[in-house]
Write a protein that holds these residues in place. Structure first.
Motif, PDB file in Angstrom:
ATOM      1  N   LEU A   6       0.836  -1.198   0.000  1.00  0.00           N
ATOM      2  CA  LEU A   6       0.000   0.000   0.000  1.00  0.00           C
ATOM      3  C   LEU A   6       0.872   1.250   0.000  1.00  0.00           C
ATOM      4  CD1 LEU A   6      -2.712   1.468   0.154  1.00  0.00           C
ATOM      5  CD2 LEU A   6      -2.564   1.250   2.647  1.00  0.00           C
ATOM      6  N   ILE A   7       1.895   1.280   0.826  1.00  0.00           N
ATOM      7  CA  ILE A   7       2.768   2.453   0.901  1.00  0.00           C
ATOM      8  C   ILE A   7       3.438   2.727  -0.446  1.00  0.00           C
ATOM      9  CG2 ILE A   7       4.900   3.350   1.930  1.00  0.00           C
ATOM     10  CD1 ILE A   7       3.876   2.213   4.624  1.00  0.00           C
ATOM     11  N   LEU A   8       3.843   1.679  -1.149  1.00  0.00           N
ATOM     12  CA  LEU A   8       4.430   1.871  -2.479  1.00  0.00           C
ATOM     13  C   LEU A   8       3.417   2.506  -3.436  1.00  0.00           C
ATOM     14  CD1 LEU A   8       6.523  -1.386  -2.842  1.00  0.00           C
ATOM     15  CD2 LEU A   8       7.368   0.929  -2.427  1.00  0.00           C
ATOM     16  N   ALA A   9       2.164   2.103  -3.326  1.00  0.00           N
ATOM     17  CA  ALA A   9       1.114   2.724  -4.147  1.00  0.00           C
ATOM     18  C   ALA A   9       0.902   4.181  -3.738  1.00  0.00           C
ATOM     19  CB  ALA A   9      -0.184   1.932  -4.035  1.00  0.00           C
ATOM     20  N   LEU A  10       0.937   4.466  -2.438  1.00  0.00           N
ATOM     21  CA  LEU A  10       0.808   5.852  -1.965  1.00  0.00           C
ATOM     22  C   LEU A  10       1.935   6.712  -2.520  1.00  0.00           C
ATOM     23  CD1 LEU A  10      -0.126   5.340   1.823  1.00  0.00           C
ATOM     24  CD2 LEU A  10      -1.677   5.770  -0.099  1.00  0.00           C
ATOM     25  N   ILE A  11       3.151   6.177  -2.516  1.00  0.00           N
ATOM     26  CA  ILE A  11       4.300   6.909  -3.047  1.00  0.00           C
ATOM     27  C   ILE A  11       4.087   7.233  -4.520  1.00  0.00           C
ATOM     28  CG2 ILE A  11       6.751   6.682  -3.676  1.00  0.00           C
ATOM     29  CD1 ILE A  11       7.113   5.160  -0.964  1.00  0.00           C
ATOM     30  N   ASN A  18       9.289  10.604  -6.237  1.00  0.00           N
ATOM     31  CA  ASN A  18      10.255  11.682  -6.023  1.00  0.00           C
ATOM     32  C   ASN A  18      10.436  11.953  -4.526  1.00  0.00           C
ATOM     33  OD1 ASN A  18      11.766  14.030  -5.901  1.00  0.00           O
ATOM     34  ND2 ASN A  18      10.424  15.215  -7.244  1.00  0.00           N
ATOM     35  N   ASP A  19      11.583  11.548  -3.987  1.00  0.00           N
ATOM     36  CA  ASP A  19      11.861  11.735  -2.558  1.00  0.00           C
ATOM     37  C   ASP A  19      12.013  13.196  -2.157  1.00  0.00           C
ATOM     38  OD1 ASP A  19      11.834   8.976  -2.149  1.00  0.00           O
ATOM     39  OD2 ASP A  19      14.000   8.784  -2.381  1.00  0.00           O
ATOM     40  N   LYS A  20      12.270  14.059  -3.117  1.00  0.00           N
ATOM     41  CA  LYS A  20      12.502  15.488  -2.825  1.00  0.00           C
ATOM     42  C   LYS A  20      11.305  16.361  -3.200  1.00  0.00           C
ATOM     43  CE  LYS A  20      16.493  14.462  -1.264  1.00  0.00           C
ATOM     44  NZ  LYS A  20      16.625  14.317   0.174  1.00  0.00           N
ATOM     45  N   LYS A  27       3.684  22.896   1.625  1.00  0.00           N
ATOM     46  CA  LYS A  27       3.357  22.300   2.927  1.00  0.00           C
ATOM     47  C   LYS A  27       3.613  20.798   3.021  1.00  0.00           C
ATOM     48  CE  LYS A  27      -0.367  25.611   3.664  1.00  0.00           C
ATOM     49  NZ  LYS A  27      -1.833  25.736   3.748  1.00  0.00           N
ATOM     50  N   ALA A  28       3.727  20.115   1.876  1.00  0.00           N
ATOM     51  CA  ALA A  28       3.869  18.661   1.863  1.00  0.00           C
ATOM     52  C   ALA A  28       5.249  18.281   1.344  1.00  0.00           C
ATOM     53  CB  ALA A  28       2.782  18.041   0.994  1.00  0.00           C
ATOM     54  N   TYR A  29       5.939  17.413   2.095  1.00  0.00           N
ATOM     55  CA  TYR A  29       7.323  17.067   1.786  1.00  0.00           C
ATOM     56  C   TYR A  29       7.494  15.584   1.480  1.00  0.00           C
ATOM     57  CZ  TYR A  29       9.005  21.462   4.031  1.00  0.00           C
ATOM     58  OH  TYR A  29       9.270  22.758   4.377  1.00  0.00           O
ATOM     59  N   GLY A  30       8.403  15.315   0.543  1.00  0.00           N
ATOM     60  CA  GLY A  30       8.888  13.964   0.314  1.00  0.00           C
ATOM     61  C   GLY A  30       8.005  13.096  -0.557  1.00  0.00           C
ATOM     62  N   CYS A  31       8.444  11.858  -0.686  1.00  0.00           N
ATOM     63  CA  CYS A  31       7.770  10.900  -1.564  1.00  0.00           C
ATOM     64  C   CYS A  31       6.346  10.604  -1.118  1.00  0.00           C
ATOM     65  CB  CYS A  31       8.578   9.617  -1.667  1.00  0.00           C
ATOM     66  SG  CYS A  31       8.732   8.693  -0.130  1.00  0.00           S
ATOM     67  N   LEU A  32       6.055  10.776   0.149  1.00  0.00           N
ATOM     68  CA  LEU A  32       4.711  10.520   0.671  1.00  0.00           C
ATOM     69  C   LEU A  32       3.930  11.804   0.947  1.00  0.00           C
ATOM     70  CD1 LEU A  32       5.674   7.414   2.729  1.00  0.00           C
ATOM     71  CD2 LEU A  32       3.733   7.496   1.149  1.00  0.00           C
ATOM     72  N   GLU A  53      11.322  17.939   7.921  1.00  0.00           N
ATOM     73  CA  GLU A  53      12.351  17.701   6.906  1.00  0.00           C
ATOM     74  C   GLU A  53      12.725  16.222   6.789  1.00  0.00           C
ATOM     75  OE1 GLU A  53      12.399  20.232   9.133  1.00  0.00           O
ATOM     76  OE2 GLU A  53      11.918  21.748   7.621  1.00  0.00           O
ATOM     77  N   ASP A  54      12.477  15.448   7.828  1.00  0.00           N
ATOM     78  CA  ASP A  54      12.751  14.008   7.773  1.00  0.00           C
ATOM     79  C   ASP A  54      11.891  13.309   6.720  1.00  0.00           C
ATOM     80  OD1 ASP A  54      14.777  13.878   9.724  1.00  0.00           O
ATOM     81  OD2 ASP A  54      13.295  13.838  11.330  1.00  0.00           O
ATOM     82  N   ALA A  55      10.820  13.959   6.290  1.00  0.00           N
ATOM     83  CA  ALA A  55       9.939  13.372   5.275  1.00  0.00           C
ATOM     84  C   ALA A  55      10.634  13.254   3.918  1.00  0.00           C
ATOM     85  CB  ALA A  55       8.663  14.196   5.143  1.00  0.00           C
ATOM     86  N   PHE A  56      11.761  13.953   3.738  1.00  0.00           N
ATOM     87  CA  PHE A  56      12.516  13.851   2.489  1.00  0.00           C
ATOM     88  C   PHE A  56      13.337  12.561   2.412  1.00  0.00           C
ATOM     89  CE2 PHE A  56      12.165  18.602   2.557  1.00  0.00           C
ATOM     90  CZ  PHE A  56      11.407  18.723   1.401  1.00  0.00           C
ATOM     91  N   ASP A  57      13.515  11.892   3.530  1.00  0.00           N
ATOM     92  CA  ASP A  57      14.224  10.609   3.551  1.00  0.00           C
ATOM     93  C   ASP A  57      13.176   9.502   3.436  1.00  0.00           C
ATOM     94  OD1 ASP A  57      16.791   8.988   4.330  1.00  0.00           O
ATOM     95  OD2 ASP A  57      15.173   8.223   5.607  1.00  0.00           O
ATOM     96  N   ARG A  58      13.249   8.728   2.361  1.00  0.00           N
ATOM     97  CA  ARG A  58      12.209   7.722   2.088  1.00  0.00           C
ATOM     98  C   ARG A  58      12.021   6.748   3.238  1.00  0.00           C
ATOM     99  NH1 ARG A  58      10.461   4.840  -3.319  1.00  0.00           N
ATOM    100  NH2 ARG A  58      10.954   6.926  -4.021  1.00  0.00           N
TER     101      ARG A  58
END
Length: 120
Positions: A6-11, A18-20, A27-32, A53-58
């Motif tokens: 499921l998480i892979l589909a969310l990504i 795109n992790d960045k 307001k929304a960061y990272g692959c998720l 900012e930790d949201a940028f790390d997959r």
């Protein structure tokens, strides 16, 4: 289906992998595409010191989502078994997202990714 499937589909839906990625007006960061409040909520529950900012790390972003789901996508809280739809809608719409009509279209996007990749 596993939660990682499921998480892979969310990504895929959120960022195309795109992790960045930065979205939702910054307001929304990272692959998720995590918001600061989502990260803070998960951090509190998991006893971690995650920052937005930790949201940028997959890997960390996935841990954040797992913590959030452990808090809000539970049979005890929903009063029934939790489905992939529930988790996707909670991810998109917050702790009560599984009940919001506004998250139904998001679930259909996630479901389409799961079906297209035969992940369901």
């Amino acid at each position: 289906m596993t939660i990682m499937t499921l998480i892979l589909a969310l990504i895929t839906v959120e960022s195309g992998g795109n992790d960045k990625a930065i979205g939702d007006g910054g307001k929304a960061y990272g692959c998720l595409q995590l918001h600061a409040s989502y990260v803070a909520d998960a951090s509190e529950f998991a006893g971690k010191d995650w920052t937005h900012e930790d949201a940028f790390d997959r890997e960390t972003a996935i841990d954040i989502v797992l913590a959030y789901m452990s808090r809000y996508a539970t049979p005890a809280r929903l009063g029934r078994s939790v489905t992939a739809e529930d988790m996707a809608r909670i991810h998109n719409g917050g702790l009560n997202g599984y009940k919001k009509p506004s998250t139904e279209a998001y679930w259909l996007k996630v479901k389409a990714v799961l079906e297209a990749n035969k992940l369901r």
